[in-house]
Each structure stands twice: as structure tokens, then as C-alpha cells.
Design a protein around this motif. Structure first.
Motif, PDB file in Angstrom:
ATOM      1  N   ASP A 124       0.886  -1.574   0.335  1.00 14.80           N
ATOM      2  CA  ASP A 124      -0.245  -0.172  -0.077  1.00 14.80           C
ATOM      3  C   ASP A 124       1.159   1.155   0.368  1.00 14.80           C
ATOM      4  O   ASP A 124       1.515   1.645   1.139  1.00 14.80           O
ATOM      5  CB  ASP A 124      -1.013   0.227   1.294  1.00 14.80           C
ATOM      6  N   GLU A 125       0.891   2.152  -0.815  1.00 11.21           N
ATOM      7  CA  GLU A 125       1.359   3.422  -1.264  1.00 11.21           C
ATOM      8  C   GLU A 125       1.165   4.077  -0.472  1.00 11.21           C
ATOM      9  O   GLU A 125       2.516   5.098   0.330  1.00 11.21           O
ATOM     10  CB  GLU A 125       0.772   4.075  -2.794  1.00 11.21           C
ATOM     11  N   ARG A 126      -0.274   3.935   0.416  1.00 12.73           N
ATOM     12  CA  ARG A 126      -0.124   5.227   1.478  1.00 12.73           C
ATOM     13  C   ARG A 126       1.186   5.078   2.793  1.00 12.73           C
ATOM     14  O   ARG A 126       0.980   5.540   3.179  1.00 12.73           O
ATOM     15  CB  ARG A 126      -1.431   4.485   2.158  1.00 12.73           C
ATOM     16  N   VAL A 127       0.729   3.445   3.288  1.00  4.96           N
ATOM     17  CA  VAL A 127       2.291   3.580   4.032  1.00  4.96           C
ATOM     18  C   VAL A 127       2.872   4.199   4.444  1.00  4.96           C
ATOM     19  O   VAL A 127       3.739   4.435   5.069  1.00  4.96           O
ATOM     20  CB  VAL A 127       2.209   1.891   5.024  1.00  4.96           C
ATOM     21  N   ARG A 129       4.565   6.396   1.487  1.00  6.97           N
ATOM     22  CA  ARG A 129       3.951   7.544   1.546  1.00  6.97           C
ATOM     23  C   ARG A 129       4.753   8.092   2.538  1.00  6.97           C
ATOM     24  O   ARG A 129       5.406   9.327   3.161  1.00  6.97           O
ATOM     25  CB  ARG A 129       3.495   8.171   1.043  1.00  6.97           C
ATOM     26  N   LEU A 130       3.511   8.353   3.639  1.00  9.37           N
ATOM     27  CA  LEU A 130       3.867   8.440   5.287  1.00  9.37           C
ATOM     28  C   LEU A 130       4.879   8.029   5.951  1.00  9.37           C
ATOM     29  O   LEU A 130       5.504   9.237   6.433  1.00  9.37           O
ATOM     30  CB  LEU A 130       2.953   7.567   5.917  1.00  9.37           C
ATOM     31  N   GLU A 133       7.545  10.499   4.375  1.00 11.02           N
ATOM     32  CA  GLU A 133       7.033  12.029   4.920  1.00 11.02           C
ATOM     33  C   GLU A 133       7.474  11.964   5.997  1.00 11.02           C
ATOM     34  O   GLU A 133       7.923  13.679   6.476  1.00 11.02           O
ATOM     35  CB  GLU A 133       5.525  12.782   4.504  1.00 11.02           C
TER      36      GLU A 133
END
Length: 163
Positions: A124-127, A129-130, A133
Motif C-alpha cells: 500500500d503506497e500510503r504506508v 508515503r506516510l 514524509e
């Protein structure tokens, strides 16, 4: 050995394993890396496993096949595969697992079952990315990193607790 005679229920996984080994081979060609016979064999053994595999299990398999496998050479092969991000090392259980996306550098959370030692890669890209960041905000530069989440998988939970 005819293809059909090999466990047909593993067919799906066998196909995945072959696809994974193929992806790594072509990545090596593209990047000018040497996938020596031993590196390839170690990769195939890891790919063939349903679960993360420990270095001494790999050594045992290789000894069965070749009659000899020096630990340092196997560790060097693992290091090569790790450095090039073809496999992940799950530090908490000291075991190796193939990477689902051998062609892209990424940070991956794994859900590791404490009962059966199965590990699932959460793509999952969101993980990632988070995580990136958060690191950037703190001026922190992460190296390759694997997030390991321990617990009990659905299959093991179902086996213990009646539905």
C-alpha cells in the motif's frame, strides 16, 4: 516429471515463484548484476517457500542438493539479494522472504503471524508515503527498512477460536 503431477494446488504459487525469479533475472540483466548459479538457487529456494525461510534451512537444502554449501557463500548470496532489494530480511524472526516488487525500492510493512510464521507483505503506497514524509519532516534519511507487525493471522485465529 510432468507438470501436472506436481502438486496441482501449489500451481498458483509455483507460477508466482517462477514469475518472481524471472523478474529478478531480468532486473539483474538490466542493471548489469551477476546472478550467479548459487544466487539464483538461493533466490529460487526463497521463492518456493510459502513462508519466510531461515538461513540454516537454506543451507540444509543446498547441502541436500550439492553435498556441500559453505555458510559464508550462502550469506554472501543473501547479502547480494538483500542489497539489490530482491528479498527482504524480517529481522524479528531472522528469516528471508521474496520481494513482491523486485524492481522498485520501497518500504514495506509485513504482517507476521506468531503462530505459523507466515508473513504477508502489505502493498500500500500510503504506508510508505506516510513513513517517508514523517522521516523527511524530521530530517531523517531512512535506509532500506522493513516494518514488522506481529500478531496472529486469520487462519490461525480461526483454528483457535470457534467461529
Amino acid at each position: 516429471m510432468s507438470h501436472a503431477s506436481r502438486h496441482s494446488h501449489h500451481h498458483e504459487h509455483e507460477h508466482d515463484a517462477n514469475a518472481f525469479v524471472g523478474a529478478v533475472s531480468s532486473a539483474c540483466e538490466l542493471r548489469g548484476l551477476r546472478l550467479t548459479p548459487l544466487r539464483l538457487r538461493v533466490l529460487e529456494l526463497i521463492a518456493a517457500e510459502e513462508k519466510p525461510v531461515k538461513a540454516y534451512d537454506l543451507l540444509d537444502r543446498l547441502k541436500d542438493e550439492h553435498g556441500s554449501a559453505a555458510p559464508p557463500t550462502v550469506y554472501r548470496a543473501l547479502d547480494f539479494l538483500l542489497e539489490n532489494r530482491f528479498i527482504h530480511k524480517l529481522e524479528s524472526i531472522n528469516a528471508y522472504v521474496g520481494c513482491h516488487h523486485p524492481n522498485e525500492a520501497h518500504q514495506v510493512p509485513f504482517l507476521i503471524c506468531d503462530v505459523c510464521s507466515g508473513a504477508v507483505e502489505v502493498c500500500d503506497e500510503r504506508v510508505s508515503r506516510l513513513l517517508s514524509e514523517q522521516a523527511k519532516e524530521r530530517g531523517f534519511r531512512p535506509r532500506a527498512q522493513t516494518l514488522e507487525v506481529h500478531g496472529i493471522c486469520a487462519a490461525c485465529r480461526a483454528a483457535v477460536v470457534p467461529a
